[in-house]
Scaffold this motif. Structure first.
Motif, PDB file in Angstrom:
ATOM      1  N   ALA A   1     -16.882   0.388   2.257  1.00 62.31           N
ATOM      2  CA  ALA A   1     -17.460   1.722   2.420  1.00 62.31           C
ATOM      3  C   ALA A   1     -17.583   2.087   3.895  1.00 62.31           C
ATOM      4  O   ALA A   1     -17.285   3.224   4.295  1.00 62.31           O
ATOM      5  N   LYS A   2     -17.969   1.135   4.718  1.00 62.34           N
ATOM      6  CA  LYS A   2     -18.187   1.427   6.132  1.00 62.34           C
ATOM      7  C   LYS A   2     -16.879   1.699   6.857  1.00 62.34           C
ATOM      8  O   LYS A   2     -16.799   2.586   7.718  1.00 62.34           O
ATOM      9  N   VAL A   3     -15.850   0.960   6.537  1.00 57.07           N
ATOM     10  CA  VAL A   3     -14.559   1.159   7.190  1.00 57.07           C
ATOM     11  C   VAL A   3     -14.003   2.548   6.887  1.00 57.07           C
ATOM     12  O   VAL A   3     -13.548   3.267   7.778  1.00 57.07           O
ATOM     13  N   ASP A   4     -14.048   2.951   5.606  1.00 57.64           N
ATOM     14  CA  ASP A   4     -13.504   4.258   5.247  1.00 57.64           C
ATOM     15  C   ASP A   4     -14.360   5.405   5.761  1.00 57.64           C
ATOM     16  O   ASP A   4     -13.879   6.528   5.894  1.00 57.64           O
ATOM     17  N   ASN A   5     -15.621   5.133   6.052  1.00 62.12           N
ATOM     18  CA  ASN A   5     -16.513   6.179   6.543  1.00 62.12           C
ATOM     19  C   ASN A   5     -16.541   6.251   8.066  1.00 62.12           C
ATOM     20  O   ASN A   5     -16.616   7.346   8.637  1.00 62.12           O
ATOM     21  N   ALA A   6     -16.463   5.086   8.742  1.00 59.11           N
ATOM     22  CA  ALA A   6     -16.631   5.052  10.198  1.00 59.11           C
ATOM     23  C   ALA A   6     -15.345   4.767  10.972  1.00 59.11           C
ATOM     24  O   ALA A   6     -15.137   5.306  12.047  1.00 59.11           O
TER      25      ALA A   6
ATOM     26  N   GLY B   1     -22.118   3.167  13.448  1.00 58.16           N
ATOM     27  CA  GLY B   1     -21.493   4.119  12.539  1.00 58.16           C
ATOM     28  C   GLY B   1     -20.441   4.959  13.227  1.00 58.16           C
ATOM     29  O   GLY B   1     -19.934   4.587  14.303  1.00 58.16           O
ATOM     30  N   PRO B   2     -20.088   6.107  12.634  1.00 53.54           N
ATOM     31  CA  PRO B   2     -19.025   6.955  13.184  1.00 53.54           C
ATOM     32  C   PRO B   2     -19.222   7.353  14.640  1.00 53.54           C
ATOM     33  O   PRO B   2     -18.268   7.343  15.419  1.00 53.54           O
ATOM     34  N   LYS B   3     -20.467   7.702  15.036  1.00 56.04           N
ATOM     35  CA  LYS B   3     -20.701   8.142  16.418  1.00 56.04           C
ATOM     36  C   LYS B   3     -20.444   7.023  17.419  1.00 56.04           C
ATOM     37  O   LYS B   3     -19.830   7.236  18.467  1.00 56.04           O
ATOM     38  N   ALA B   4     -20.918   5.830  17.113  1.00 52.22           N
ATOM     39  CA  ALA B   4     -20.702   4.694  18.017  1.00 52.22           C
ATOM     40  C   ALA B   4     -19.222   4.332  18.088  1.00 52.22           C
ATOM     41  O   ALA B   4     -18.679   4.087  19.168  1.00 52.22           O
ATOM     42  N   ILE B   5     -18.562   4.304  16.932  1.00 54.29           N
ATOM     43  CA  ILE B   5     -17.133   3.986  16.885  1.00 54.29           C
ATOM     44  C   ILE B   5     -16.346   5.005  17.700  1.00 54.29           C
ATOM     45  O   ILE B   5     -15.439   4.659  18.467  1.00 54.29           O
ATOM     46  N   ARG B   6     -16.700   6.282  17.553  1.00 56.65           N
ATOM     47  CA  ARG B   6     -16.004   7.358  18.248  1.00 56.65           C
ATOM     48  C   ARG B   6     -16.241   7.290  19.762  1.00 56.65           C
ATOM     49  O   ARG B   6     -15.320   7.494  20.562  1.00 56.65           O
TER      50      ARG B   6
ATOM     51  N   VAL C   1     -18.171  -3.777  13.728  1.00 60.24           N
ATOM     52  CA  VAL C   1     -18.334  -2.747  12.694  1.00 60.24           C
ATOM     53  C   VAL C   1     -19.411  -3.151  11.688  1.00 60.24           C
ATOM     54  O   VAL C   1     -20.135  -2.296  11.162  1.00 60.24           O
ATOM     55  N   ALA C   2     -19.545  -4.440  11.432  1.00 62.79           N
ATOM     56  CA  ALA C   2     -20.503  -4.918  10.431  1.00 62.79           C
ATOM     57  C   ALA C   2     -21.955  -4.796  10.886  1.00 62.79           C
ATOM     58  O   ALA C   2     -22.868  -4.849  10.058  1.00 62.79           O
ATOM     59  N   ILE C   3     -22.186  -4.603  12.168  1.00 62.40           N
ATOM     60  CA  ILE C   3     -23.560  -4.521  12.687  1.00 62.40           C
ATOM     61  C   ILE C   3     -24.252  -3.273  12.152  1.00 62.40           C
ATOM     62  O   ILE C   3     -23.701  -2.174  12.206  1.00 62.40           O
TER      63      ILE C   3
ATOM     64  N   GLY D   1     -12.968  12.928   8.042  1.00 63.50           N
ATOM     65  CA  GLY D   1     -13.831  14.039   7.659  1.00 63.50           C
ATOM     66  C   GLY D   1     -14.281  14.030   6.217  1.00 63.50           C
ATOM     67  O   GLY D   1     -15.017  14.918   5.788  1.00 63.50           O
ATOM     68  N   TYR D   2     -13.874  13.032   5.444  1.00 63.93           N
ATOM     69  CA  TYR D   2     -14.253  12.947   4.038  1.00 63.93           C
ATOM     70  C   TYR D   2     -15.488  12.050   3.895  1.00 63.93           C
ATOM     71  O   TYR D   2     -15.440  10.862   4.206  1.00 63.93           O
ATOM     72  N   GLN D   3     -16.599  12.618   3.421  1.00 62.38           N
ATOM     73  CA  GLN D   3     -17.842  11.883   3.261  1.00 62.38           C
ATOM     74  C   GLN D   3     -17.886  11.209   1.891  1.00 62.38           C
ATOM     75  O   GLN D   3     -17.763  11.875   0.857  1.00 62.38           O
TER      76      GLN D   3
END
Length: 369
Positions: free
Chosen positions: A131-136, A290-295, A284-286, A141-143
């Motif tokens: 779930a986290k990989v596909d979201n972050a 999330g998306p903001k940190a990854i971005r 990523v597992a931490i 843009g797909y929630q």
């Protein structure tokens, strides 16, 4: 673990009528049982990892081929049907709030199948990371609003989850074989009616250096990282966006700047520094990353260190075109034919009336053309 495909479907209103859901549950259970008995549990999970198979199955069961509801209703019917059959396969999770119960349901299934504590935690970790990989990590843009974790007594699993964007839903498929990492090229096929112009895909092979740089960044002093983020938005960012103006749509939406990271995100980055992750998956597992940190990390990697990530949408297959004209990619004819043959054999072998079998076969062939 392997993510094997994604399907993108338009959202339709309304609910599945009880009479149709009852039929889908009965037929879906019969087809699942025949596939498991003929080909085994592992092959059934492989089938669920194939977007074309699930779409075909939903059509056979009577649902509109191009509706987003096909995913949620078909998986809901399978969940109830498999719970009533002793096949050694259980579906956990579901749509909306039900998806949040997935870890608890995995706990119960682990007890039923006599899994060790380590095995149980491995499965819960897999559900969370998918779930986290596909979201972050794949920021298309797909929630996500639907997550089902299909687990066998052998410890194998498949995931079918779905996200929403405007009037479209995109479906993601994963299976628990064939891949060593959650964060590097985890898919072999992604399907959708449309291709997004800009997608930050940190799982792409092209993002390998950006992933390594992201890990190096969080292992440094958090204050230095934040200064990098702010610096990236000044002269160097302007120069970068002049060369790649489309990136601005993704990274710099109106009213938001990367330097304005939330306290939660900053705290997560500080936590990552304390943990000192060894690789990108650990990062990523931490919790809180999330998306903001990854971005933000991807931005610094691209602008400051010249290690840009992939901005290409990884979509690879379209049900709308069926791939017959090679748009966006040609059909995998071997998989296509295998899917049809497996469903045809299952339909012929199930205990149902002749007319019901004929209707199911007709729906299948109307879908595959």
């Amino acid at each position: 673990m392997k993510r094997v495909g994604v399907a993108e479907l338009p959202l339709h209103g309304g609910k599945c009528p009880p009479w149709l859901f009852g039929r889908m549950k009965r037929l879906g259970g019969a087809i699942a049982e025949l596939i498991v008995r003929e080909y085994g549990r592992k092959e059934f999970l492989r089938r669920l990892g194939d977007p074309f198979f699930l779409q075909s199955l939903g059509c056979v069961l009577g649902y509109d081929w191009h509706s987003s509801g096909l995913t949620t209703v078909t998986m809901g019917a399978l969940k109830e049907a498999l719970a009533e059959r002793d096949l050694g396969i259980v579906v956990c999770g579901g749509k909306g709030l039900v998806s949040r119960r997935t870890p608890d349901e995995i706990e119960k299934v682990a007890e039923k199948f006599s899994f060790s504590t380590a095995e149980k935690e491995r499965l819960k970790y897999a559900s969370r990371m998918v779930a986290k990989v596909d979201n972050a990590c794949v920021q298309d843009g797909y929630q996500l609003y639907h997550h089902t974790f299909v687990l066998s007594e052998d410890g194998d699993w498949a995931v079918v989850q779905q996200g929403m964007r405007e009037k479209f839903a995109r479906r993601y498929h994963w299976i628990s074989e064939g891949l060593k990492s959650f964060v590097e090229e985890p898919h072999s096929g992604i399907a959708g009616e449309r291709k997004e112009d800009v997608v930050l895909d940190m799982t792409a092979k092209e993002s390998e250096e950006a992933r390594k740089t992201s890990v190096d960044l969080v292992r440094e002093n958090p204050r230095r990282l934040l200064s990098y983020v702010r610096g990236a938005e000044q002269k160097l960012l302007d120069e970068y966006l002049e060369k790649k103006p489309e990136v601005k749509v993704l990274l710099m939406p109106a009213g938001h700047r990367i330097s304005e990271l939330t306290e939660k995100t900053i705290a997560a980055l500080k936590r990552a520094y304390e943990i000192q992750p060894e690789n990108y998956e650990e990062l990523v597992a931490i919790k809180g990353i999330g998306p903001k940190a990854i971005r933000a990390l991807a931005l610094v990697s691209a602008v400051i260190y010249g290690k840009p990530p992939s901005w290409k949408d990884p979509v690879r297959y379209s049900f709308a075109h069926g791939g017959k004209d090679g748009i966006p990619y040609p059909v995998d004819r071997k998989t296509y034919q295998t899917t049809i043959e497996i469903l045809e054999e299952a339909i012929e072998g199930m205990e149902a009336g002749k007319e019901e079998k004929i209707r199911a076969l007709r729906r299948l062939h109307e879908f595959v053309g």
